[in-house]
Design a protein around this motif. Structure first.
Motif, PDB file in Angstrom:
ATOM      1  N   UNK A   1       0.837  -1.201   0.000  1.00  0.00           N
ATOM      2  CA  UNK A   1       0.000   0.000   0.000  1.00  0.00           C
ATOM      3  C   UNK A   1       0.875   1.255   0.000  1.00  0.00           C
ATOM      4  N   UNK A   2       0.310   2.411  -0.343  1.00  0.00           N
ATOM      5  CA  UNK A   2       1.091   3.657  -0.310  1.00  0.00           C
ATOM      6  C   UNK A   2       1.571   3.980   1.106  1.00  0.00           C
ATOM      7  N   UNK A   3       2.809   4.459   1.195  1.00  0.00           N
ATOM      8  CA  UNK A   3       3.379   4.927   2.466  1.00  0.00           C
ATOM      9  C   UNK A   3       3.690   6.409   2.306  1.00  0.00           C
ATOM     10  N   UNK A   4       3.030   7.232   3.108  1.00  0.00           N
ATOM     11  CA  UNK A   4       3.238   8.684   3.043  1.00  0.00           C
ATOM     12  C   UNK A   4       3.972   9.133   4.289  1.00  0.00           C
ATOM     13  N   UNK A   5       5.173   9.662   4.118  1.00  0.00           N
ATOM     14  CA  UNK A   5       5.926  10.196   5.249  1.00  0.00           C
ATOM     15  C   UNK A   5       5.346  11.542   5.656  1.00  0.00           C
ATOM     16  N   UNK A   6       5.195  11.735   6.965  1.00  0.00           N
ATOM     17  CA  UNK A   6       4.747  13.013   7.523  1.00  0.00           C
ATOM     18  C   UNK A   6       5.773  13.387   8.581  1.00  0.00           C
ATOM     19  N   UNK A   7       6.608  14.391   8.297  1.00  0.00           N
ATOM     20  CA  UNK A   7       7.747  14.658   9.175  1.00  0.00           C
ATOM     21  C   UNK A   7       8.077  16.138   9.265  1.00  0.00           C
ATOM     22  N   UNK A   8       8.685  16.508  10.404  1.00  0.00           N
ATOM     23  CA  UNK A   8       9.163  17.881  10.588  1.00  0.00           C
ATOM     24  C   UNK A   8      10.505  18.087   9.888  1.00  0.00           C
ATOM     25  N   UNK A   9      11.118  17.006   9.450  1.00  0.00           N
ATOM     26  CA  UNK A   9      12.412  17.116   8.754  1.00  0.00           C
ATOM     27  C   UNK A   9      12.158  17.597   7.323  1.00  0.00           C
ATOM     28  N   UNK A  10      12.696  18.785   7.029  1.00  0.00           N
ATOM     29  CA  UNK A  10      12.373  19.420   5.742  1.00  0.00           C
ATOM     30  C   UNK A  10      13.553  19.469   4.778  1.00  0.00           C
ATOM     31  N   UNK A  11      14.677  18.860   5.152  1.00  0.00           N
ATOM     32  CA  UNK A  11      15.856  18.883   4.277  1.00  0.00           C
ATOM     33  C   UNK A  11      15.604  18.021   3.039  1.00  0.00           C
ATOM     34  N   UNK A  12      16.136  18.476   1.917  1.00  0.00           N
ATOM     35  CA  UNK A  12      15.930  17.751   0.657  1.00  0.00           C
ATOM     36  C   UNK A  12      16.450  16.321   0.738  1.00  0.00           C
ATOM     37  N   UNK A  13      17.616  16.138   1.393  1.00  0.00           N
ATOM     38  CA  UNK A  13      18.190  14.792   1.470  1.00  0.00           C
ATOM     39  C   UNK A  13      17.282  13.828   2.247  1.00  0.00           C
ATOM     40  N   UNK A  14      16.528  14.350   3.235  1.00  0.00           N
ATOM     41  CA  UNK A  14      15.594  13.500   3.979  1.00  0.00           C
ATOM     42  C   UNK A  14      14.457  13.036   3.073  1.00  0.00           C
ATOM     43  N   UNK A  15      13.945  13.967   2.263  1.00  0.00           N
ATOM     44  CA  UNK A  15      12.865  13.624   1.339  1.00  0.00           C
ATOM     45  C   UNK A  15      13.334  12.603   0.307  1.00  0.00           C
ATOM     46  N   UNK A  16      14.538  12.823  -0.225  1.00  0.00           N
ATOM     47  CA  UNK A  16      15.085  11.916  -1.233  1.00  0.00           C
ATOM     48  C   UNK A  16      15.266  10.523  -0.650  1.00  0.00           C
ATOM     49  N   UNK A  17      15.824  10.451   0.565  1.00  0.00           N
ATOM     50  CA  UNK A  17      16.035   9.145   1.197  1.00  0.00           C
ATOM     51  C   UNK A  17      14.712   8.433   1.459  1.00  0.00           C
ATOM     52  N   UNK A  18      13.722   9.193   1.958  1.00  0.00           N
ATOM     53  CA  UNK A  18      12.422   8.598   2.273  1.00  0.00           C
ATOM     54  C   UNK A  18      11.770   8.000   1.034  1.00  0.00           C
ATOM     55  N   UNK A  19      11.868   8.700  -0.087  1.00  0.00           N
ATOM     56  CA  UNK A  19      11.272   8.195  -1.329  1.00  0.00           C
ATOM     57  C   UNK A  19      12.089   7.038  -1.895  1.00  0.00           C
TER      58      UNK A  19
ATOM     59  N   UNK B   1      -3.491  17.167   3.532  1.00  0.00           N
ATOM     60  CA  UNK B   1      -3.192  15.779   3.872  1.00  0.00           C
ATOM     61  C   UNK B   1      -4.264  14.853   3.310  1.00  0.00           C
ATOM     62  N   UNK B   2      -5.518  15.211   3.502  1.00  0.00           N
ATOM     63  CA  UNK B   2      -6.609  14.384   2.970  1.00  0.00           C
ATOM     64  C   UNK B   2      -6.558  14.332   1.445  1.00  0.00           C
ATOM     65  N   UNK B   3      -6.238  15.462   0.809  1.00  0.00           N
ATOM     66  CA  UNK B   3      -6.154  15.493  -0.660  1.00  0.00           C
ATOM     67  C   UNK B   3      -5.066  14.543  -1.155  1.00  0.00           C
ATOM     68  N   UNK B   4      -3.931  14.529  -0.449  1.00  0.00           N
ATOM     69  CA  UNK B   4      -2.837  13.611  -0.835  1.00  0.00           C
ATOM     70  C   UNK B   4      -3.286  12.154  -0.652  1.00  0.00           C
ATOM     71  N   UNK B   5      -3.933  11.888   0.462  1.00  0.00           N
ATOM     72  CA  UNK B   5      -4.421  10.533   0.728  1.00  0.00           C
ATOM     73  C   UNK B   5      -5.417  10.104  -0.348  1.00  0.00           C
ATOM     74  N   UNK B   6      -6.383  10.979  -0.636  1.00  0.00           N
ATOM     75  CA  UNK B   6      -7.378  10.675  -1.679  1.00  0.00           C
ATOM     76  C   UNK B   6      -6.700  10.359  -3.006  1.00  0.00           C
ATOM     77  N   UNK B   7      -5.696  11.160  -3.359  1.00  0.00           N
ATOM     78  CA  UNK B   7      -5.003  10.999  -4.635  1.00  0.00           C
ATOM     79  C   UNK B   7      -4.306   9.647  -4.717  1.00  0.00           C
ATOM     80  N   UNK B   8      -3.597   9.269  -3.655  1.00  0.00           N
ATOM     81  CA  UNK B   8      -2.870   7.994  -3.667  1.00  0.00           C
ATOM     82  C   UNK B   8      -3.830   6.801  -3.688  1.00  0.00           C
ATOM     83  N   UNK B   9      -4.936   6.913  -2.980  1.00  0.00           N
ATOM     84  CA  UNK B   9      -5.896   5.808  -2.967  1.00  0.00           C
ATOM     85  C   UNK B   9      -6.600   5.664  -4.318  1.00  0.00           C
ATOM     86  N   UNK B  10      -6.865   6.795  -4.982  1.00  0.00           N
ATOM     87  CA  UNK B  10      -7.443   6.722  -6.338  1.00  0.00           C
ATOM     88  C   UNK B  10      -6.472   6.046  -7.291  1.00  0.00           C
TER      89      UNK B  10
END
Length: 232
Positions: A74-92, A109-118
């Motif tokens: 299933x889709x995994x969406x990271x929700x984090x206070x870490x905003x550095x680009x390298x953190x985002x790249x690693x997470x993906x 957040x709901x819009x992102x969830x809806x999009x991934x579930x669609x």
């Protein structure tokens, strides 16, 4: 209508509670886990989407993602206070499907969830129209056959023969029966056309996959899809 199930993994209970209340108002079923260990136990049940924090004690979100990615698709969406680009790249890179930085809007957040579930629904819907056996895949919507990912240049009748045999793997079809099903009893074609068409199908498949048998000849009976060594 079955509610989609979302698992929220965050060690901040207030955030979990806020997300849970908001999403439940929008008809989602929401479970929460406040640690990596709790989340691993929750993996025993089906979930449709996971919201995952990174900075947690014990097993952090990055490590947890690498552990569960092979267990859930299933889709995994990271929700984090870490905003550095390298953190985002690693997470993906380790299997995340999206990255949302805190603080965030519940509406977004709901819009992102809806999009991934669609998107997941579209993927699942398309899979219902794919028929696979060994290295052969038929796209039943596009009327195309692929071998090891390469489209086979089949004629319309050759395609119909492959589809007929794959949809009825345990059935032996005589030449006469194949002719009736594919050409029709009123056709002006000759019965030997079936033999020639199967010969052409085998030739086109072997050009891509020379080591695997697909159409089996049962002498005196007819033809059958060969399920030898077929997975599942």
């Amino acid at each position: 209508m079955n509610k989609k199930k979302i698992l929220v993994i965050d060690d901040e209970e207030d955030i979990c509670c806020t997300i849970k209340q908001y999403l439940e108002l929008h008809h989602y079923q929401v479970e929460t886990a406040h640690s990596g260990m709790e989340a691993l136990k929750a993996m025993n049940e089906h979930v449709d989407l996971i919201l995952l924090d990174i900075m947690m004690e014990g097993i952090d979100g990055m490590e947890l993602c690498t552990i569960i990615r092979d267990r859930v698709d299933c889709p995994i969406l990271f929700v984090s206070a870490k905003a550095m680009e390298e953190d985002k790249v690693q997470a993906l890179a380790i299997g995340g499907d999206d990255y949302i930085t805190k603080p965030f809007s519940l509406k977004e957040l709901k819009a992102r969830i809806d999009s991934h579930l669609r998107r997941e629904e579209r993927i699942r819907s398309n899979e219902r129209y794919l028929l696979s056996s060994k290295h052969i895949t038929i796209d039943l919507l596009a009327n195309e056959v692929f071998c090891k990912g390469k489209k086979l240049p089949l004629t319309k009748k050759e395609y119909e023969i492959v589809k007929l045999l794959m949809l009825n793997k345990k059935v032996v079809f005589s030449k006469e029966r194949i002719f009736e099903r594919v050409w029709g009893i009123d056709s002006d074609s000759q019965l030997d056309t079936v033999t020639e068409s199967i010969k052409n199908i085998r030739k086109k498949i072997k050009a891509v996959d020379p080591d695997t048998s697909y159409i089996q000849t049962l002498y005196g009976l007819g033809y059958k899809w060969d399920v030898t060594d077929e997975k599942g």
